[in-house]
Design an enzyme around this catalytic site. Structure first.
Site, mmCIF file in Angstrom:
data_model
loop_
_atom_site.group_PDB
_atom_site.id
_atom_site.type_symbol
_atom_site.label_atom_id
_atom_site.label_comp_id
_atom_site.label_asym_id
_atom_site.label_seq_id
_atom_site.Cartn_x
_atom_site.Cartn_y
_atom_site.Cartn_z
ATOM 1 N N ASP A 1 0.844 -1.203 0.000
ATOM 2 C CA ASP A 1 0.000 0.000 0.000
ATOM 3 C C ASP A 1 0.883 1.258 0.000
ATOM 4 O OD1 ASP A 1 0.980 -0.569 2.573
ATOM 5 O OD2 ASP A 1 -0.797 0.209 3.607
ATOM 6 N N HIS B 1 9.739 -0.152 8.792
ATOM 7 C CA HIS B 1 8.885 -1.346 8.871
ATOM 8 C C HIS B 1 9.018 -2.243 7.635
ATOM 9 C CE1 HIS B 1 6.781 0.312 12.344
ATOM 10 N NE2 HIS B 1 6.523 1.417 11.666
HETATM 11 C C1 BDR Z 1 2.859 -0.685 8.649
HETATM 12 O O1 BDR Z 1 1.774 0.238 8.514
HETATM 13 C C2 BDR Z 1 1.974 1.087 7.416
HETATM 14 O O2 BDR Z 1 1.754 2.418 7.762
HETATM 15 C C3 BDR Z 1 3.405 0.894 6.980
HETATM 16 O O3 BDR Z 1 3.538 1.040 5.587
HETATM 17 C C4 BDR Z 1 3.735 -0.493 7.435
HETATM 18 O O4 BDR Z 1 3.400 -1.447 6.462
HETATM 19 C C5 BDR Z 1 3.554 -0.446 9.969
HETATM 20 O O5 BDR Z 1 2.693 -0.672 11.026
HETATM 21 CA CA CA Z 2 2.935 -0.796 4.162
#
Ligand code: BDR
Ligand code: CA
Length: 308
Positions: free
Chosen positions: A11, A241
């Site tokens: 995403d 992340h």
């Molecule tokens: C996840 O949430 C999204 O905002 C980031 O892209 C990542 O995949 C982290 O909690």
């Molecule tokens: Ca993500």
């Protein structure tokens, strides 16, 4: 070792962009497709952004558009306060010239896994809706994928979307439950490790200097992400992340694992919380609990720098 064939379900999203560009540049990853999902942005913006990243990198990687809404619950608001309205902070939206493939994300996943039995690693770094739909359409993919590396959840680190839930699981807890119930080899790269991998302004400025195209883009996008973390997490920098999940595929030696079945709370105050399940009939997941954070950061930075 031949490169790992990976589909990233994504995403994009600022840290998604970091993960995708890392996968495109790193020699041990063969990025064979991007499938898109809502979460940080809408599915249409995610699709446009995924196409834009392939064009920016000059690679021909198919992009398949995914689901627009979660499996069961009402759609939650997109995380534009984390990633900006258009997904890449204040970087103006690109208008890619390419289009997504005709197949849906779930169709693309099923077809690619069936055509490459035992070879595909699925790497979802957004809500797990597309994987759950793919499993529903063709349950046999569970025995045909090589493995599934999920950026999401948290075993002992609490949540980030709520005190209990990590954002990707929170956006579609029913889908996450379906993914953890299936008998495929799942590795969870959750907040237990991603909260330990942090990069800051100097790291991204270094990327921009060494690799103006991809590093420069990431540096521009990351500025918004730094401000979000300053406000919400008390430091001026960002959690890495999604790239950490992709790095765990290329460098599993940098992570320490525990093992056990997982479940997800799907309703109430704790909806979206990942919990260890006591149901011994459930498949055991690999849970990343420790990470050599300096080495992960270094692998990320040196890989993007090599892209000039
Ligand atoms: C996840 O949430 C999204 O905002 C980031 O892209 C990542 O995949 C982290 O909690
Ligand atoms: Ca993500």
């Amino acid at each position: 070792m031949p490169a790992e064939k990976v589909i990233i379900d994504t995403d994009p999203g600022i840290d998604d962009a970091m993960a995708i560009l890392f996968a495109i540049v790193h020699d041990d990853i063969d990025l064979i497709g991007l499938t898109t999902i809502f979460g940080n942005v809408t599915t249409d913006i995610a699709t446009r952004n995924a196409l834009a990243l392939t064009e920016l990198s000059g690679v021909d990687v198919p992009v398949a558009r995914g689901a627009y809404v979660p499996l069961v619950q009402e759609a939650l608001p997109v995380a534009d306060f984390v990633h900006g309205k258009e997904g890449f902070g204040e970087v103006p939206p690109f208008a890619p010239s390419g289009s997504p493939v005709e197949q849906t994300a779930a169709d693309f996943i099923c077809a690619t896994v069936n055509a490459n039995p035992g070879e595909i690693i699925l790497c979802p770094v957004g809500p797990l809706t597309n994987l759950a739909i793919a499993l529903e359409q063709d349950p046999s993919i569970a025995t045909k994928v090589k493995s599934v590396t999920v950026m999401g959840g948290s075993v002992a680190a609490g949540g980030n979307a709520t005190p209990f839930a990590e954002a990707n699981i929170w956006q579609d807890p029913h889908a996450a439950r379906a993914v953890f119930e299936a008998s495929w080899d799942v590795t969870l790269v959750g907040l237990d490790v991603t909260h330990k991998v942090i990069c800051g302004p100097a790291d991204f400025a270094g990327l921009a200097d060494a690799a103006p195209k991809l590093g420069g883009f990431l540096n521009d996008a990351a500025q918004f992400y730094f401000r979000f973390h300053e406000k919400h997490d008390g430091f001026y920098g960002c959690h890495m992340h999604d790239p950490t999940a992709v790095i765990s595929i290329a460098r599993p030696d940098l992570f320490t694992l525990e093992h056990g079945p997982l479940d997800v709370i799907v309703e109430g105050d704790k909806a979206g919380q990942t919990i260890k399940s006591s149901d011994t009939f459930r498949p055991r997941a690999n849970l990343c609990m420790g990470v050599d954070d300096n080495a992960v950061r270094e692998v990320f930075l040196s890989t993007i720098k090599s892209s000039f």
